[in-house]
Design an enzyme around this catalytic site. Structure first.
Site, PDB file in Angstrom:
ATOM      1  N   ASP A   1       4.465   5.037   3.234  1.00 31.90           N
ATOM      2  CA  ASP A   1       3.838   6.353   3.365  1.00 31.90           C
ATOM      3  C   ASP A   1       2.674   6.476   2.380  1.00 31.90           C
ATOM      4  O   ASP A   1       1.942   7.465   2.390  1.00 31.90           O
ATOM      5  CB  ASP A   1       4.846   7.493   3.225  1.00 31.90           C
ATOM      6  CG  ASP A   1       5.584   7.493   1.900  1.00 31.90           C
ATOM      7  OD1 ASP A   1       5.383   6.561   1.100  1.00 31.90           O
ATOM      8  OD2 ASP A   1       6.376   8.433   1.662  1.00 31.90           O
ATOM      9  N   SER A   2       2.472   5.429   1.573  1.00 30.62           N
ATOM     10  CA  SER A   2       1.263   5.315   0.745  1.00 30.62           C
ATOM     11  C   SER A   2       0.008   5.344   1.618  1.00 30.62           C
ATOM     12  O   SER A   2      -1.095   5.543   1.114  1.00 30.62           O
ATOM     13  CB  SER A   2       1.288   4.022  -0.078  1.00 30.62           C
ATOM     14  OG  SER A   2       1.567   2.907   0.745  1.00 30.62           O
TER      15      SER A   2
ATOM     16  N   ASP B   1       8.458   3.502   6.123  1.00 29.36           N
ATOM     17  CA  ASP B   1       8.952   4.625   5.319  1.00 29.36           C
ATOM     18  C   ASP B   1       9.282   5.818   6.191  1.00 29.36           C
ATOM     19  O   ASP B   1       8.512   6.174   7.098  1.00 29.36           O
ATOM     20  CB  ASP B   1       7.872   5.076   4.320  1.00 29.36           C
ATOM     21  CG  ASP B   1       7.987   4.392   2.981  1.00 29.36           C
ATOM     22  OD1 ASP B   1       9.116   4.032   2.585  1.00 29.36           O
ATOM     23  OD2 ASP B   1       6.944   4.229   2.315  1.00 29.36           O
TER      24      ASP B   1
ATOM     25  N   LYS C   1      12.904   2.940   5.184  1.00 28.62           N
ATOM     26  CA  LYS C   1      13.093   3.137   3.733  1.00 28.62           C
ATOM     27  C   LYS C   1      13.077   4.634   3.444  1.00 28.62           C
ATOM     28  O   LYS C   1      12.277   5.372   4.025  1.00 28.62           O
ATOM     29  CB  LYS C   1      11.989   2.412   2.958  1.00 28.62           C
ATOM     30  CG  LYS C   1      12.078   2.619   1.444  1.00 28.62           C
ATOM     31  CD  LYS C   1      11.234   1.625   0.678  1.00 28.62           C
ATOM     32  CE  LYS C   1       9.767   1.934   0.624  1.00 28.62           C
ATOM     33  NZ  LYS C   1       9.418   3.226  -0.003  1.00 28.62           N
TER      34      LYS C   1
ATOM     35  N   GLU D   1      13.695   7.623   0.060  1.00 29.05           N
ATOM     36  CA  GLU D   1      13.735   7.786  -1.397  1.00 29.05           C
ATOM     37  C   GLU D   1      14.942   8.624  -1.816  1.00 29.05           C
ATOM     38  O   GLU D   1      15.230   9.643  -1.193  1.00 29.05           O
ATOM     39  CB  GLU D   1      12.439   8.453  -1.878  1.00 29.05           C
ATOM     40  CG  GLU D   1      11.207   7.617  -1.591  1.00 29.05           C
ATOM     41  CD  GLU D   1       9.913   8.232  -2.127  1.00 29.05           C
ATOM     42  OE1 GLU D   1       9.957   9.226  -2.897  1.00 29.05           O
ATOM     43  OE2 GLU D   1       8.833   7.707  -1.763  1.00 29.05           O
TER      44      GLU D   1
ATOM     45  N   GLU E   1      11.131   1.304  -8.446  1.00 28.55           N
ATOM     46  CA  GLU E   1       9.726   1.462  -8.828  1.00 28.55           C
ATOM     47  C   GLU E   1       9.604   1.978 -10.256  1.00 28.55           C
ATOM     48  O   GLU E   1      10.235   2.987 -10.624  1.00 28.55           O
ATOM     49  CB  GLU E   1       9.067   2.455  -7.841  1.00 28.55           C
ATOM     50  CG  GLU E   1       7.602   2.705  -8.132  1.00 28.55           C
ATOM     51  CD  GLU E   1       6.847   3.383  -6.987  1.00 28.55           C
ATOM     52  OE1 GLU E   1       7.449   3.620  -5.919  1.00 28.55           O
ATOM     53  OE2 GLU E   1       5.659   3.678  -7.185  1.00 28.55           O
TER      54      GLU E   1
END
Ligand code: KIV
Length: 265
Positions: free
Chosen positions: A46-47, A85, A114, A116, A183
């Site tokens: 999602d970067s 993501d 993925k 978070e 991270e």
């Protein structure tokens, strides 16, 4: 003849002590370049909200954006496993997570999603895995929580926070996660989590002791705006072209020369 990377193969790589190479991509051409260079897992991160769309954070990235870019990447990749993501607020409940993960898989051809978070995501991870959706956890610096965190900085420096992160990692594994990204944490913690877990642990700013490494493509090509974070190496600095820079990254991760101490906390 290509041998596509599978989820069990990632786990076998950890057992054999082979480093896993992960890199982000957002389009077909770069996906093909990464694939040719031998990247094991392509992360449609999602970067993309930051490096492709120009936002200040990953928060504006939508499920629609993720499906679109995942589909583009799938056109270029033949061998690498595709991980996408789940973007901000696309998994507030296990059911919503499953609906959105299904879109990433059906329409975007992702093979793993993925998300978070730690103990707060255990029910969601379990539910996704029950629907046969492979899941990667993400601990440490959580970019989707930037407004709570206040800054992109190293996490879990204190003993108590490190203990909580380790517990979260074990809980995600127990819930069925197949992979974990950590991270921006101290290198000692990266190594500790990697040896405590059976599943592969992929570090970004988490030191050389992890089972694999991931970077944002634009960062390792020296294209990041502003001051380069400590954990990023500009592989273009010593390469003649983009393909060579990506091959150098693959080799450096495989042989364990990246990240070095200078890229770790
Ligand atoms: O979105 C992304 O690119 C990521 C990496 C920073 C791990 O999650």
């Amino acid at each position: 003849m290509v041998n596509p990377i599978t989820v069990p193969e990632l786990s076998a790589m950890k057992s054999r002590g082979e480093k896993i190479v992960v890199l982000t991509a957002y389009d077909a051409l770069f996906a093909q370049v990464l694939d040719d260079a031998g990247v094991d897992v392509i992360l449609i991160g999602d970067s993309l909200g930051m490096v492709i769309q120009g936002h200040a954070t990953t928060l504006p990235t939508s499920v629609e954006d993720m499906v679109y870019h995942s589909k583009c990447v799938a056109q270029g990749a033949r061998q690498a496993l595709l991980m996408a993501d789940l973007p901000f607020m696309s998994y507030p409940t296990p059911e919503r997570a499953a609906e959105n993960a299904a879109r990433l898989i059906r329409e975007g051809y992702a093979q793993m999603v993925k998300l978070e978070g730690g103990r707060n995501r255990v029910d969601t991870v379990r539910f996704l895995v029950e629907q046969s959706i492979p899941v990667c956890g993400h601990l440490g610096l959580l970019p989707q929580s930037i407004h709570q965190l206040g800054a992109y900085q190293v996490q879990a420096r204190e003993d108590r926070a490190a203990q909580i992160l380790l517990e979260d990692a074990l809980l995600l594994q127990e819930a069925g996660a197949s992979l974990l990204v950590i991270e921006c944490v101290p290198a000692t913690l990266g190594e500790e989590v990697s040896s405590a877990l059976d599943i592969p642990v992929i570090g970004i700013g988490a030191g050389p002791g992890c089972d694999g490494q991931v970077l944002v493509l634009h960062d390792m090509l020296g294209l990041g705006a502003g001051k380069r974070p400590r954990f990023v190496k500009d592989f273009m600095a010593e390469a003649d072209d983009i393909r060579s820079a990506i091959r150098a990254y693959v080799q450096a991760v495989r042989e364990g020369s990246f990240p070095a101490e200078e890229h770790s906390f």
